[in-house]
Design a protein around this motif. Structure first.
Motif, short mmCIF file in Angstrom:
data_model
loop_
_atom_site.label_atom_id
_atom_site.label_comp_id
_atom_site.label_asym_id
_atom_site.label_seq_id
_atom_site.Cartn_x
_atom_site.Cartn_y
_atom_site.Cartn_z
N ALA A 258 32.80 71.92 -51.94
CA ALA A 258 32.56 72.08 -50.51
C ALA A 258 31.51 71.09 -50.01
CB ALA A 258 32.10 73.52 -50.21
N ILE A 259 30.44 70.91 -50.80
CA ILE A 259 29.39 69.96 -50.42
C ILE A 259 29.92 68.53 -50.44
CG2 ILE A 259 27.17 68.99 -51.13
CD1 ILE A 259 26.41 71.77 -52.15
N ASN A 260 30.71 68.21 -51.46
CA ASN A 260 31.26 66.85 -51.55
C ASN A 260 32.23 66.56 -50.41
OD1 ASN A 260 29.84 66.19 -53.88
ND2 ASN A 260 31.44 66.97 -55.25
N ASN A 261 32.97 67.57 -49.96
CA ASN A 261 33.86 67.37 -48.82
C ASN A 261 33.06 67.03 -47.57
OD1 ASN A 261 36.21 67.83 -50.27
ND2 ASN A 261 36.24 70.03 -49.81
N GLU A 262 31.94 67.73 -47.37
CA GLU A 262 31.11 67.43 -46.21
C GLU A 262 30.45 66.06 -46.36
OE1 GLU A 262 28.39 70.35 -44.97
OE2 GLU A 262 29.87 71.96 -44.87
N TRP A 263 30.09 65.71 -47.59
CA TRP A 263 29.50 64.39 -47.83
C TRP A 263 30.52 63.29 -47.51
CZ3 TRP A 263 25.19 61.87 -48.17
CH2 TRP A 263 25.18 60.59 -48.74
N SER A 264 31.78 63.52 -47.84
CA SER A 264 32.83 62.54 -47.55
C SER A 264 32.98 62.35 -46.04
CB SER A 264 34.16 62.98 -48.17
OG SER A 264 34.07 63.06 -49.57
N GLU A 265 32.93 63.48 -45.31
CA GLU A 265 33.03 63.38 -43.85
C GLU A 265 31.83 62.63 -43.28
OE1 GLU A 265 33.39 67.33 -42.39
OE2 GLU A 265 35.34 67.70 -43.36
N LEU A 266 30.64 62.89 -43.81
CA LEU A 266 29.45 62.18 -43.36
C LEU A 266 29.55 60.69 -43.68
CD1 LEU A 266 26.56 62.13 -42.23
CD2 LEU A 266 25.75 62.71 -44.53
N SER A 267 30.09 60.37 -44.85
CA SER A 267 30.23 58.97 -45.25
C SER A 267 31.15 58.23 -44.29
CB SER A 267 30.76 58.89 -46.68
OG SER A 267 30.91 57.55 -47.09
N VAL A 268 32.25 58.90 -43.88
CA VAL A 268 33.18 58.28 -42.92
C VAL A 268 32.48 58.04 -41.58
CG1 VAL A 268 35.29 58.65 -41.59
CG2 VAL A 268 35.23 59.21 -44.03
N SER A 269 31.68 59.02 -41.13
CA SER A 269 30.95 58.87 -39.86
C SER A 269 29.96 57.71 -39.94
CB SER A 269 30.21 60.17 -39.53
OG SER A 269 31.11 61.24 -39.37
N ILE A 270 29.28 57.58 -41.06
CA ILE A 270 28.33 56.48 -41.23
C ILE A 270 29.05 55.13 -41.20
CG2 ILE A 270 26.72 55.40 -42.84
CD1 ILE A 270 25.92 58.20 -43.74
N ASP A 271 30.21 55.07 -41.88
CA ASP A 271 30.99 53.82 -41.87
C ASP A 271 31.44 53.45 -40.46
OD1 ASP A 271 30.69 53.60 -44.58
OD2 ASP A 271 32.64 54.51 -45.06
N ASN A 272 31.88 54.46 -39.70
CA ASN A 272 32.32 54.18 -38.33
C ASN A 272 31.16 53.71 -37.47
OD1 ASN A 272 34.92 54.96 -38.97
ND2 ASN A 272 34.63 57.09 -38.30
N LEU A 273 29.98 54.34 -37.65
CA LEU A 273 28.79 53.94 -36.88
C LEU A 273 28.38 52.51 -37.24
CD1 LEU A 273 26.51 54.70 -34.94
CD2 LEU A 273 25.25 55.62 -36.91
N TRP A 274 28.45 52.17 -38.52
CA TRP A 274 28.09 50.82 -38.94
C TRP A 274 29.07 49.78 -38.38
CZ3 TRP A 274 24.52 47.74 -40.46
CH2 TRP A 274 24.84 46.51 -41.04
N ASP A 275 30.38 50.12 -38.38
CA ASP A 275 31.37 49.20 -37.82
C ASP A 275 31.11 48.95 -36.34
OD1 ASP A 275 32.59 49.04 -40.27
OD2 ASP A 275 34.13 50.55 -39.83
#
Length: 455
Positions: A427-444
């Motif tokens: 469950a934590i890793n799933n949320e971490w994956s979602e956060l990672s995608v958000s960070i990538d989008n923000l960086w782009d």
């Protein structure tokens, strides 16, 4: 969950995060300056409109500057870590990064995930009633129809279940069939006494030889008996617990020429013996000769002596089969009830099927069987204590209870905590994956149209 021990790389990451977080918090915000400038512009526009230049404002065009590709310099992690070590030479913990409120929120979330996992494996009232009823039913059948009963003369004879199973054996293996099997399946380990042995075997006799010879064990026979047939030997554990393997010269003509022949003759020889007066011993019975300990009953028998006495009074493989009936009743009642209940709850056929036992896939089924066998074993224990007769011990029930106890202990102490931790971490890793995608989008979005330079 057990406390996670941080690795060196995780400690370095925490230190960098804290350093960058401190830097961000200490950097003055431009928000107030932007608000002040916007206010001044609005006031100037209002002043121009008040003196009649409102139409001129509409014609003002803001010339955009030619777009340039700004360069963003990204510092390396090693550089960030060096800076963090200079500012915070001591180790950094989670408590140094998160506030008490955030830490408590994290703990609450972990507790919530643990509760969700436990809910999946919780028992309702029906889940408890099924194994309890099955265990009581099995125990009652064992008490009233199993074990041994005493005649008017005080002799113990097998009870109703054993009589029923004995008749089944009589129909399947009549005397003439036994005679045919005896001619087909002569084995190297079937010495009736010590006349054909080179090493003396204590208590080897026409009645007790099967009790001592491992080749006659219904389970061990397919290991030791087959080996004896291939080697021309006899393997025994005598009455004093001595393990002996000896070459049987007088029976060398019975030696098997292949593994298949050895297995076939061992099996056929067991069939020829199982419905004779002495029958076959119960599985693993010969191993009890190793237990030269204890002082049981008025005669102060040790365990080996007690087991030999039980075999001599008829506690043989046919009785073992009879005592297995209450055990099978538990298996049928619990497994069928589990299957029907799961279907009623909306589970698919494959999810509800109760064949096999894998605690990780069907934890409720394993625990229900453990409860049922525990109840039946407790009733059998009470019966033995009340009658003071060791012949009333339900050996198959105790084997089943031991088996399910080991599985349940492993589930409670190891498998269940491991699966719960995996559930939480997933469950934590799933949320971490979602956060990672958000960070990538923000960086782009941030780096769009710029040149990124890694320092």
């Amino acid at each position: 969950m057990p406390k996670h021990i941080l690795s060196e790389s995780e400690k370095d990451l925490l230190k960098v995060v804290k350093n960058e977080n401190d830097y961000a918090q200490n950097t003055p915000s431009l928000e107030q300056t932007k608000k002040t400038i916007d206010t001044r512009i609005a006031e100037s526009e209002e002043l121009l409109r008040s003196i009649g230049h409102g139409d001129d404002l509409k014609r003002i065009e803001i010339e955009s500057e030619p777009q340039t590709h700004d360069a963003h310099i990204v510092r390396s992690f090693d550089d960030l870590l060096k800076d963090a070590n200079e500012r915070n030479p001591e180790e950094v913990a989670f408590e140094d990064i998160f506030s008490n409120e955030e830490l408590e929120a994290n703990r609450k979330y972990i507790r919530q995930l643990n509760a969700e996992f436990n809910t999946v494996h919780d028992f309702d009232t029906v889940d408890v009633i099924i194994p309890v009823v099955a265990g009581i039913l099995s125990g009652a059948i064992d008490c009233f129809f199993g074990g041994f009963v005493k005649t008017a003369s005080g002799k113990s004879v097998p009870g109703t279940l054993s009589d029923y199973v004995g008749k089944l054996f009589d129909n399947a293996l009549p005397a003439e069939k036994i005679s045919e099997l005896e001619k087909l399946a002569k084995v190297t380990y079937d010495a009736q006494d010590n006349r054909n042995t080179t090493i003396y075997v204590d208590t080897l006799s026409s009645y007790f030889h099967r009790f001592l010879q491992l080749g006659h064990d219904p389970i061990l026979g397919f290991v030791f008996g087959v080996a004896d047939m291939l080697r021309g030997t006899m393997t025994t554990i005598d009455y004093n617990g001595k393990f002996v393997v000896q070459f049987m010269e007088n029976y060398s003509d019975r030696k098997a020429s292949s593994l298949f022949e050895a297995i076939a003759k061992v099996f056929l020889h067991m069939l020829s013996d199982v419905n004779t007066p002495a029958s076959l011993p119960v599985p693993f019975m010969a191993l009890f000769n190793k237990l030269q300990i204890g002082s049981i009953g008025e005669e102060k028998l040790n365990i080996a002596e007690l087991v030999k006495s039980m075999y001599g009074q008829g506690y043989d493989f046919r009785h073992f089969c009879a005592m297995s009936i209450p055990v099978m009743i538990i298996e049928v009642v619990v497994r069928v009830s589990y299957f029907v209940k799961r279907l009623a709850e909306g589970h698919s056929f494959s999810e509800a099927i109760s064949v096999g036992l894998n605690h990780e896939k069907k934890p409720k089924l394993g625990t229900m069987l453990f409860i049922a066998h525990s109840a039946s074993t407790a009733i059998n224990t009470g019966k033995v204590i009340f009658t003071e007769n060791p012949l009333d011990i339900n050996y198959p029930q105790w084997i089943a209870f031991t088996r399910y106890s080991v599985k349940q202990l492993k589930w409670v102490l190891y498998n269940k905590p491991a699966l719960r931790d995996k559930y939480v971490m997933d469950a934590i890793n799933n949320e971490w994956s979602e956060l990672s995608v958000s960070i990538d989008n923000l960086w782009d979005e941030y780096s769009n149209g710029t040149v990124v330079v890694c320092d």
